[in-house]
Design a protein around this motif. Structure first.
Motif, PDB file in Angstrom:
ATOM      1  N   GLN B 172      -2.106   2.738   9.305  1.00 23.93           N
ATOM      2  CA  GLN B 172      -3.305   3.484   8.890  1.00 23.93           C
ATOM      3  C   GLN B 172      -3.890   3.011   7.568  1.00 23.93           C
ATOM      4  OE1 GLN B 172      -3.113   7.779   9.391  1.00 23.93           O
ATOM      5  NE2 GLN B 172      -1.678   7.419  11.117  1.00 23.93           N
ATOM      6  N   ASN B 173      -4.721   3.819   7.000  1.00 22.85           N
ATOM      7  CA  ASN B 173      -5.539   3.381   5.888  1.00 22.85           C
ATOM      8  C   ASN B 173      -4.842   3.431   4.530  1.00 22.85           C
ATOM      9  OD1 ASN B 173      -7.564   2.666   4.204  1.00 22.85           O
ATOM     10  ND2 ASN B 173      -8.839   4.475   4.567  1.00 22.85           N
ATOM     11  N   PHE B 174      -3.980   2.442   4.286  1.00 24.52           N
ATOM     12  CA  PHE B 174      -3.260   2.412   3.012  1.00 24.52           C
ATOM     13  C   PHE B 174      -4.202   2.272   1.829  1.00 24.52           C
ATOM     14  CE2 PHE B 174       0.649   0.256   5.066  1.00 24.52           C
ATOM     15  CZ  PHE B 174       1.019   1.472   5.614  1.00 24.52           C
ATOM     16  N   GLU B 175      -5.172   1.367   1.968  1.00 21.90           N
ATOM     17  CA  GLU B 175      -6.033   1.086   0.818  1.00 21.90           C
ATOM     18  C   GLU B 175      -6.855   2.301   0.443  1.00 21.90           C
ATOM     19  OE1 GLU B 175      -8.082  -2.614   1.133  1.00 21.90           O
ATOM     20  OE2 GLU B 175      -6.231  -3.719   1.576  1.00 21.90           O
ATOM     21  N   GLY B 176      -7.301   3.028   1.456  1.00 20.25           N
ATOM     22  CA  GLY B 176      -8.050   4.255   1.192  1.00 20.25           C
ATOM     23  C   GLY B 176      -7.189   5.260   0.438  1.00 20.25           C
ATOM     24  N   GLU B 177      -5.967   5.423   0.907  1.00 22.59           N
ATOM     25  CA  GLU B 177      -5.037   6.350   0.259  1.00 22.59           C
ATOM     26  C   GLU B 177      -4.841   5.983  -1.211  1.00 22.59           C
ATOM     27  OE1 GLU B 177      -3.395   8.843   1.999  1.00 22.59           O
ATOM     28  OE2 GLU B 177      -1.917   9.466   0.506  1.00 22.59           O
ATOM     29  N   ILE B 178      -4.664   4.700  -1.443  1.00 17.70           N
ATOM     30  CA  ILE B 178      -4.432   4.241  -2.816  1.00 17.70           C
ATOM     31  C   ILE B 178      -5.672   4.480  -3.675  1.00 17.70           C
ATOM     32  CG2 ILE B 178      -4.055   2.153  -4.220  1.00 17.70           C
ATOM     33  CD1 ILE B 178      -2.160   1.188  -1.919  1.00 17.70           C
ATOM     34  N   ASP B 179      -6.843   4.233  -3.107  1.00 20.21           N
ATOM     35  CA  ASP B 179      -8.071   4.445  -3.879  1.00 20.21           C
ATOM     36  C   ASP B 179      -8.229   5.904  -4.284  1.00 20.21           C
ATOM     37  OD1 ASP B 179      -8.702   1.773  -3.771  1.00 20.21           O
ATOM     38  OD2 ASP B 179     -10.035   1.962  -2.028  1.00 20.21           O
ATOM     39  N   VAL B 180      -7.914   6.791  -3.357  1.00 17.97           N
ATOM     40  CA  VAL B 180      -8.005   8.222  -3.657  1.00 17.97           C
ATOM     41  C   VAL B 180      -7.072   8.581  -4.817  1.00 17.97           C
ATOM     42  CG1 VAL B 180      -7.443  10.530  -2.764  1.00 17.97           C
ATOM     43  CG2 VAL B 180      -8.720   8.899  -1.323  1.00 17.97           C
ATOM     44  N   ILE B 181      -5.857   8.102  -4.726  1.00 15.03           N
ATOM     45  CA  ILE B 181      -4.860   8.401  -5.761  1.00 15.03           C
ATOM     46  C   ILE B 181      -5.294   7.806  -7.103  1.00 15.03           C
ATOM     47  CG2 ILE B 181      -2.475   7.932  -6.475  1.00 15.03           C
ATOM     48  CD1 ILE B 181      -2.528   9.930  -4.239  1.00 15.03           C
ATOM     49  N   ARG B 182      -5.815   6.594  -7.072  1.00  6.44           N
ATOM     50  CA  ARG B 182      -6.260   5.964  -8.317  1.00  6.44           C
ATOM     51  C   ARG B 182      -7.379   6.789  -8.941  1.00  6.44           C
ATOM     52  NH1 ARG B 182      -7.786   1.077  -6.696  1.00  6.44           N
ATOM     53  NH2 ARG B 182      -6.009  -0.129  -7.469  1.00  6.44           N
ATOM     54  N   GLY B 183      -8.240   7.279  -8.088  1.00  7.71           N
ATOM     55  CA  GLY B 183      -9.356   8.102  -8.576  1.00  7.71           C
ATOM     56  C   GLY B 183      -8.862   9.332  -9.321  1.00  7.71           C
TER      57      GLY B 183
END
Lengths: 351, 351, 351, 351
Positions: B172-183
């Motif tokens: 699934q969308n690992f990069e999306g998850e990481i972006d959310v967390i970084r935000g």
């Protein structure tokens, strides 16, 4: 394993299990009743088979202890197999007693049978199963009892509990779950947690990978027969950093925490909080429900051999894990604080 | 660690990381490009901070290899820190250079800071964090690359992949998850799996607890900074015995299986199936979102110090785990097959 | 000690001596008569006291062997003390049996008494002497017998002989020398040589200090109670380089030598010639002639305690050294050639 | 080697020698001048060749020390080879640089050449001699200097001296003896003694063979290149028991002795007297006088290859032995007294 070192030996149906422990400081009070009570704890638990009743394990000490105190010299432990008489011929050391009686040749899936027979070039799989059996954990618990006696001198105490059986979590109906599984002729695993309290700060280290106490504990628990997963503290899956890490506070001038997700280990070292380590045990591979397999002699497909077995042994497994964690803690204590006799250890420890 | 043994050294901002490996058979072809490509793999992964760009790690070999072949003598590896120039003064070996510059005193929850400062009696926590940093895994990957070169000679290959980031599973969308967390200024962990294929039957053993390859692998993976859980094969929670164990079949005269819940290990030994081991990494403890903590000097409550950091390093961690598994496999191979030079090893292996 | 590893245990007048050996390949034929004959060799030799007659040591195997073959699992050896009955009370494990009977408090010069009492914080020196006694070498010889069984499979044979007693050299009148010394109520030491033949080239290594077989052998021989000097090959004192080094020739297409000053070891490795190692034993410290010493309790000067003892035990010591050299050789063989069962070892070895 | 552990690396004409030491407690003051002065001591001594002038070894520390104090993390030492420039091509790591330049194929009697070439399957004997060279003892002395710094904190001091060269004993005319031998184009060995003072009682143990400090020291000294004999204290050959053992007295309320034949070790433990250990070095095997040997390529008889060499290196060897004894003592101190930082060690030690 550096200062608290030992070897264990013994086949499941052999004459006895043995261990030699080298590195116990002199002057430690050896309470045989405590050791035997630890052995008894291993034999309990809902779901065990009949062998547990035969066994009633007790330990004999044949070296290293005099008048109730350790001498500093190696300690020999022996746990006799109570039903050895009926196995004497089948498990004989003597070449002339060779027999096919109780030989067997069906690889049991989930056991050491297949790989063990290849590795050690064995046709009679009994030559594999006798040592790969979990029976050997009895003497491991006895060794752990010595480690626990040492830890107790410093106020360190351990305990363990089952937290899940099959699909039943926590304080729920373990016995019911086990009964259902038994009814199906199947087996079931589960999860347990070992906790040690009152540990000092700084056992283990971050300076080299093999000094990390987390790694040493993981080895000790994962190598228990049937264990497939190990966790330290709270499994972090699904937590963000801001939720997971245990914040630090000062109370009455002392460092304190309000949570222990780390399970008492940060940077490969104990941090003064409770040490919490969990293991997941697979279902026992020997069961009434047959599994497809292959015969070692004929290389034809068949069904797995059934030996008398337990439905569930998670509780026993927790006791073994508790003992093994004690090994590692005792060794780390001795490495950090030194001491050839118990008074010297305590003096260094309590300063 | 018996035949493939090594020590690593180096502070995060020190001059260099180093390792000495003793036990590599003579005559092994040493492909420096391969080693550097492994170092590069560790530096990749979505969610890493800026330091990765500075580093571009490459290895220098200063002993044990001549004209592209191992000599049998100890091999020294050096990975220079590319930004050492800016740290030269702060990390100086010389007593006369002593400075408070970049000293810090705030215990970061989740890090070695607190326990390390107690254990090693340090007031400037930099003296702890420089070695407890995950930076040291770079040289560990270099050591693993040597082990992998050895394994490749026998056709054994390893790989790793991230299987979960935070709440996002599998492909699934690992990069999306990481972006959310970084935000959110937060960090996130995850799960990865290491797989090795084409292994022989019988690495490890059931005969003594510390010979089990499951335990040795668990130690190697659990002691990676930030790892809190390790699994071999399929986590058995929720399975009955009849579902979990991998049945055995004969196909074309060969032992085979249709499943691999055991992750390639039965009875503490490899069973010829793929070796599968997973790790769970906690969220990186250094983050923009502040955590409550205590100052080591004043013992007053404060908020945790922020150093440049990554949001997510699970992919790097997987590469480190893959390297560490290679250490253990190489050692087990050498113990089982012997061989002082690569030809002798191969001859014993392929018989 | 890496692959052939073991622990020994047991007090001089305790119930039994024990050992656990881990690492013997599966399938080795275990000849109990051979092991017992090695034990008997240790008990012989002119100059021994009466205890040797009481003992008549024999070994019992309680694990790791079935139908005359090793299983690959740990092997437990037990040598009972035949006069334990008369010591049962004095050597009791139980706290309630505590007694001063046979306690003693006079430091015997040349023994472990003084340092052992300080190290382990013991007032009754029996708690030191029981383990520091040379009695423990009986079980070491039994362990060595297993190593020798392994070596024999590869055609490697060991022997030992006494070369000097007191001032009497070589084939001269040892018995006369011993009789004279006995007449004076004194004791005497001497020198012995252990030889192993048919060794392969390349056991041990020069690549790291602790891989040198010369060092490992020296440790094994020097740590025998009462040994104060160890030599490998010819003592080089007084030789020039042109005289000492063993020139190399070709005969029938094979590398050969006409001398063996090196004692079979060059560069920390076996070179294919006979391995020759000698030890020098000090006179036994317990003797009728009294030595000045101090009482551990009163700290007043007194004379050393006399226990039944031998006048000369160099021959026994040679047998112990022969056994210990076998330990090291077996371990080096297993490290170099691998092999989990004897057939695999032999296949790798003979290629 | 348990707590003070290390690996060394480096070829004789390679870029550098390296070592990594793991286990030095934090907070130890690191005096680089002292380490370099130890390296200089190794390079002195009458009878050395020209290389000693080229070398002028100095150490660089690249990890584990900050502002003059050990951090508790692994310490990396590097000693550069000053004439590497002229060897760069011949000792290149890169496969493309392969060359026959300075290859050689004549087995030198007394060296590792023959056994090493068989063991590691090498045709160019340079691949053996580069590591089997005594050059590697330079970095061993550097490691020993760290151990000595630790021992000094506890008031323990070491020294060494040459006691015999060829046939010249004690304070006699060593230089004359060496000049005579040099004139003949030959080489000569000798004997040296290492002494450590102010040791505590109870380092080492009698409880298990591998805990004896006598054995550990013997391994450390015997495995020095060219050492063939090791003695602890006075060689007992020719003494009766009544003459040899060190009687015990009380003076000013303290245990004391008037002799030290035991060399400070009884029962495998230090007894509080000076530790005295001697080694005998064989003549250096590389000499102008040719020795008969065989060519590794042609298998024809020839004469041994001459490389620039020393006539006598006993003095250097004594310094190496002194360093190696320090390794063992430091490890035993850390095992007995524990301590992760120097203050903790000292507190435990001085109690």
């Amino acid at each position: 394993m550096n200062k608290f070192r030992f070897l264990t030996a013994g086949e499941s149906h052999g004459k006895c299990l043995s261990a030699i422990i080298e590195g116990v400081p002199a002057g430690l009070s050896i309470d045989i009743n405590f050791i035997n009570s630890e052995l008894a704890r291993r034999q309990q638990g809902y779901g065990r088979g009949d062998r547990m009743k035969i066994e009633q394990d007790t330990v004999e000490i044949t070296s290293g202890v005099r008048f109730g105190k350790s001498l500093g010299s190696p300690i020999t432990l022996v746990v006799k197999n109570r039903d050895f008489e009926s196995w004497q011929k089948v498990m004989s050391v003597a070449p002339e007693d060779i027999t096919d009686e109780r030989a067997f040749s069906t690889f049991r899936p989930g056991h050491a049978d297949f790989a063990g027979s290849v590795k050690y070039n064995q046709k009679d799989l009994r030559n594999v199963l006798e040592r790969s059996s979990a029976r050997k954990t009895a003497i491991e618990v006895a060794v752990g009892a010595f480690a626990k006696l040492l830890l107790k001198e410093l106020g360190i105490e351990g305990s363990s509990k089952v937290t899940q059986i099959g699909s039943a979590c926590c304080a729920q109906n373990f016995e019911g779950e086990i009964d259902v599984i038994r009814g199906k002729g199947d087996t079931v695993g589960g999860k347990f947690t070992v906790t040690y309290t009152n540990l000092p700060v700084g056992l283990g280290s971050y300076v080299h990978w093999d000094r990390g106490i987390d790694g040493r504990l993981a080895q000790a628990v994962m190598s228990i027969p049937a264990i497939k997963a190990v966790e330290i503290g709270t499994n972090p899956l699904g937590y963000c950093g801001s939720q997971y890490h245990d914040e630090i506070f000062i109370e009455d001038g002392k460092i304190t925490r309000h949570s222990n997700n780390a399970g008492g280990i940060e940077g490969g070292m104990t941090n003064g909080q409770d040490l919490v380590i969990s293991g997941v045990m697979k279902p026992i591979p020997t069961m009434k429900t047959s599994l497809k397999t292959v015969d070692a002699q004929t290389l034809e497909e068949t069904e797995a051999h059934f030996e008398r077995s337990d439905v569930c042994a998670v509780e026993a497994c927790a006791v073994v894990a508790e003992a093994r964690v004690a090994w590692i803690l005792a060794d780390e204590i001795l490495l950090k604080y030194g001491g050839d006799c118990i008074d010297e250890l305590k003096r260094n420890y309590y300063q």
